[in-house]
Scaffold this active site. Structure first.
Site, PDB file in Angstrom:
ATOM      1  N   PHE A   1       0.845  -1.195   0.000  1.00  0.00           N
ATOM      2  CA  PHE A   1       0.000   0.000   0.000  1.00  0.00           C
ATOM      3  C   PHE A   1       0.883   1.250   0.000  1.00  0.00           C
ATOM      4  O   PHE A   1       0.715   2.154  -0.818  1.00  0.00           O
ATOM      5  CB  PHE A   1      -0.939  -0.016   1.214  1.00  0.00           C
TER       6      PHE A   1
ATOM      7  N   TYR B   1      -4.642  -9.956  25.126  1.00  0.00           N
ATOM      8  CA  TYR B   1      -4.040 -11.272  24.827  1.00  0.00           C
ATOM      9  C   TYR B   1      -3.020 -11.626  25.908  1.00  0.00           C
ATOM     10  O   TYR B   1      -2.904 -12.778  26.309  1.00  0.00           O
ATOM     11  CB  TYR B   1      -3.373 -11.272  23.438  1.00  0.00           C
TER      12      TYR B   1
ATOM     13  N   LYS C   1      -9.037  -0.928   9.862  1.00  0.00           N
ATOM     14  CA  LYS C   1      -9.023  -2.394   9.708  1.00  0.00           C
ATOM     15  C   LYS C   1      -7.604  -2.936   9.802  1.00  0.00           C
ATOM     16  O   LYS C   1      -7.372  -3.984  10.401  1.00  0.00           O
ATOM     17  CB  LYS C   1      -9.585  -2.791   8.335  1.00  0.00           C
TER      18      LYS C   1
ATOM     19  N   LEU D   1       4.357  -4.359  11.955  1.00  0.00           N
ATOM     20  CA  LEU D   1       4.555  -2.962  11.540  1.00  0.00           C
ATOM     21  C   LEU D   1       3.570  -2.531  10.457  1.00  0.00           C
ATOM     22  O   LEU D   1       3.586  -1.366  10.046  1.00  0.00           O
ATOM     23  CB  LEU D   1       5.983  -2.786  10.996  1.00  0.00           C
TER      24      LEU D   1
ATOM     25  N   ASP E   1      -2.305  -9.154   2.827  1.00  0.00           N
ATOM     26  CA  ASP E   1      -2.906  -8.056   3.575  1.00  0.00           C
ATOM     27  C   ASP E   1      -3.197  -8.568   4.992  1.00  0.00           C
ATOM     28  O   ASP E   1      -3.891  -9.587   5.147  1.00  0.00           O
ATOM     29  CB  ASP E   1      -4.203  -7.654   2.843  1.00  0.00           C
TER      30      ASP E   1
ATOM     31  N   TYR F   1      -6.247   6.381  12.467  1.00  0.00           N
ATOM     32  CA  TYR F   1      -4.885   5.941  12.816  1.00  0.00           C
ATOM     33  C   TYR F   1      -4.727   5.870  14.332  1.00  0.00           C
ATOM     34  O   TYR F   1      -4.349   4.836  14.888  1.00  0.00           O
ATOM     35  CB  TYR F   1      -3.889   6.925  12.210  1.00  0.00           C
TER      36      TYR F   1
HETATM   37  P1  NAD Z   1       5.437   2.888   5.841  1.00  0.00           P
HETATM   38  O1  NAD Z   1       4.171   3.418   5.287  1.00  0.00           O
HETATM   39  O2  NAD Z   1       6.701   3.138   5.071  1.00  0.00           O
HETATM   40  O3  NAD Z   1       5.347   1.323   6.088  1.00  0.00           O
HETATM   41  C1  NAD Z   1       4.144   0.654   6.369  1.00  0.00           C
HETATM   42  C2  NAD Z   1       4.146  -0.651   5.585  1.00  0.00           C
HETATM   43  O4  NAD Z   1       2.954  -1.388   5.888  1.00  0.00           O
HETATM   44  C3  NAD Z   1       4.137  -0.420   4.063  1.00  0.00           C
HETATM   45  O5  NAD Z   1       5.090  -1.249   3.464  1.00  0.00           O
HETATM   46  C4  NAD Z   1       2.721  -0.802   3.657  1.00  0.00           C
HETATM   47  O6  NAD Z   1       2.623  -1.233   2.312  1.00  0.00           O
HETATM   48  C5  NAD Z   1       2.399  -1.870   4.669  1.00  0.00           C
HETATM   49  N1  NAD Z   1       0.961  -2.081   4.867  1.00  0.00           N
HETATM   50  C6  NAD Z   1       0.006  -1.126   5.050  1.00  0.00           C
HETATM   51  N2  NAD Z   1      -1.203  -1.712   5.199  1.00  0.00           N
HETATM   52  C7  NAD Z   1      -0.990  -3.060   5.126  1.00  0.00           C
HETATM   53  C8  NAD Z   1      -1.840  -4.185   5.192  1.00  0.00           C
HETATM   54  N3  NAD Z   1      -3.161  -4.049   5.386  1.00  0.00           N
HETATM   55  N4  NAD Z   1      -1.301  -5.416   5.058  1.00  0.00           N
HETATM   56  C9  NAD Z   1       0.025  -5.577   4.844  1.00  0.00           C
HETATM   57  N5  NAD Z   1       0.881  -4.535   4.768  1.00  0.00           N
HETATM   58  C10 NAD Z   1       0.379  -3.297   4.903  1.00  0.00           C
HETATM   59  O7  NAD Z   1       5.579   3.466   7.322  1.00  0.00           O
HETATM   60  P2  NAD Z   1       6.727   3.295   8.401  1.00  0.00           P
HETATM   61  O8  NAD Z   1       7.183   4.636   8.782  1.00  0.00           O
HETATM   62  O9  NAD Z   1       7.712   2.288   7.961  1.00  0.00           O
HETATM   63  O10 NAD Z   1       5.883   2.732   9.635  1.00  0.00           O
HETATM   64  C11 NAD Z   1       5.967   1.375  10.046  1.00  0.00           C
HETATM   65  C12 NAD Z   1       5.153   1.188  11.310  1.00  0.00           C
HETATM   66  O11 NAD Z   1       5.678   2.014  12.355  1.00  0.00           O
HETATM   67  C13 NAD Z   1       3.677   1.555  11.174  1.00  0.00           C
HETATM   68  O12 NAD Z   1       2.906   0.636  11.917  1.00  0.00           O
HETATM   69  C14 NAD Z   1       3.592   2.928  11.790  1.00  0.00           C
HETATM   70  O13 NAD Z   1       2.330   3.189  12.321  1.00  0.00           O
HETATM   71  C15 NAD Z   1       4.658   2.828  12.886  1.00  0.00           C
HETATM   72  N6  NAD Z   1       5.166   4.175  13.227  1.00  0.00           N
HETATM   73  C16 NAD Z   1       6.056   4.814  12.419  1.00  0.00           C
HETATM   74  C17 NAD Z   1       6.492   6.101  12.758  1.00  0.00           C
HETATM   75  C18 NAD Z   1       7.486   6.847  11.927  1.00  0.00           C
HETATM   76  O14 NAD Z   1       7.773   7.999  12.254  1.00  0.00           O
HETATM   77  N7  NAD Z   1       8.079   6.295  10.891  1.00  0.00           N
HETATM   78  C19 NAD Z   1       6.000   6.708  13.910  1.00  0.00           C
HETATM   79  C20 NAD Z   1       5.075   6.022  14.697  1.00  0.00           C
HETATM   80  C21 NAD Z   1       4.676   4.739  14.357  1.00  0.00           C
END
Ligand code: NAD
Ligand code: UDP
Length: 315
Positions: free
Chosen positions: A36, A159, A91, A73, A58, A145
């Site tokens: 995504f 859990y 979701k 993640l 997904d 979010y």
């Molecule tokens: P990102 O958008 O680069 O990575 C998220 C990944 O999840 C993407 O590869 C996307 O394709 C995948 N994804 C989204 N929906 C999905 C689904 N339904 N099924 C399978 N894959 C799915 O963002 P990121 O910065 O790498 O963030 C990674 C995690 O860390 C996230 O959960 C985010 O909430 C958390 N986070 C990141 C930050 C930050 O500053 N980077 C801060 C707080 C929390």
């Protein structure tokens, strides 16, 4: 036997760095993503590594595989992306957590949930400690979010209490670095791309809102230490860099580091944009012996080099 580790969201910004790290440590890695916001470029260098497996899936659908550890993640992290399909965002966090916790329960795996500083909403306590319950709008544009991530935390703790499962919850504060998507929409990637192209730097509001920016290698180190803590330590634990800057200061620093001719352009502040954010990391210091050591200036220099490469490739 080599541990097999599942990284959901593994082709995203943080997930791809985590896959690198786990493979360097000699683990088998299953990188799961629905692409995504993630990109194949982020993990292209890992294809062909016999310890690496890429799985398009997904997380809102159940998954049946055998693993020893799960890093959950999967979830778009940038406001423009998570607001594009807000129902799917909720979701992803909620059904995704249910599916990954269910998997962890069946195969008796340890699971780490990537939560966020957004669980504190627009915080009334500063800096934010893990004991603070937050100030979150349940019906706003960011709620899909924020509330999705809060519910995922609830599920982890239920859990843990109900099934005595080993859970680890980290609350990640704004993290940046190479492999952020150039049109990710988050502030660091936006400002660097704009500065490198000498385009106006888009500051939302007057730029007096603050964030605390953590470099990706520091964050991955903290995440990995958290997974290795004793069984009874669940978190939640804040992971971030306590050095706080205003968004205007960030813009000026990026202009200086890139030598850009960009000017500042002020745009309306999005609804519910948090005014101040800075982690209290005492718990991470105590339990993980962790604190970040990359300064904003050196982290930005690395990130700027990365985005220069992206622009060269674009031609
Ligand atoms: P990102 O958008 O680069 O990575 C998220 C990944 O999840 C993407 O590869 C996307 O394709 C995948 N994804 C989204 N929906 C999905 C689904 N339904 N099924 C399978 N894959 C799915 O963002 P990121 O910065 O790498 O963030 C990674 C995690 O860390 C996230 O959960 C985010 O909430 C958390 N986070 C990141 C930050 C930050 O500053 N980077 C801060 C707080 C929390
Ligand atoms: N921001 C900005 N210009 C941009 C992108 C973001 O001024 O081009 C601001 C945004 O309004 C917020 C801060 O920078 O106050 C951090 O935004 P980001 O989307 O990176 O993450 P958030 O911490 O808000 O989830």
């Amino acid at each position: 036997m080599t541990k097999r580790i599942l990284v959901t969201g593994g082709s995203g910004f943080l997930g791809s760095h985590l896959c690198d790290r786990l493979l360097d440590e000699g683990y088998e890695v299953i990188c799961l993503d629905n692409f995504f916001t993630g990109r194949k470029q982020n993990i292209l260098h890992l294809i062909g590594n016999p310890l690496f497996e890429l799985y398009r899936h997904d997380v809102t659908f159940p998954l049946y595989i055998e693993v020893d550890e799960i890093y959950n993640l999967a979830c778009p992290a940038s406001p423009i992306h998570y607001q594009r399909d807000p129902v799917q965002t909720t979701k992803t966090s909620v059904h995704g957590a249910i599916n990954m916790l269910g998997l962890a329960k069946r195969v008796k795996a340890k699971i780490l949930q990537a939560s966020t500083s957004e669980v504190y909403g627009d915080p009334e306590q500063h800096p934010q400690k893990e004991s603070y319950w937050g100030n979150v709008n349940p019906v706003g544009f960011r709620s899909c979010y924020d509330e999705g991530k809060r519910c995922a935390e609830t599920l982890c703790f239920d859990y843990y209490r109900q099934h005595r499962m080993p859970i680890k919850v980290i609350r990640i504060f704004n993290t940046y670095g190479p492999r952020m998507h150039p049109s990710d929409g988050r502030v660091v990637s936006n400002f660097i791309m704009q500065a490198l192209r000498n385009e106006p730097i888009t500051i939302y509001g007057d730029g007096s809102q603050t964030r605390s920016f953590c470099y990706v290698s520091d964050l991955i180190e903290g995440m990995s230490r958290m997974m290795q803590t004793e069984a009874d330590f669940t978190g939640p634990v804040n992971l971030g860099n306590p050095a706080e800057s205003t968004i205007r200061e960030l813009a000026e620093l990026i202009i200086r580091l890139t030598g850009s001719k960009s000017r500042l352009e002020f745009r309306p502040l999005p609804a519910d944009d948090p005014v101040r954010r800075r982690p209290d990391i005492s718990l991470a210091r105590e339990k993980l012996g962790w604190e970040p050591d990359i300064s904003l200036e050196s982290g930005l220099k690395e990130t700027i080099e990365y985005f220069k490469g992206v622009i060269r490739e674009e031609g």
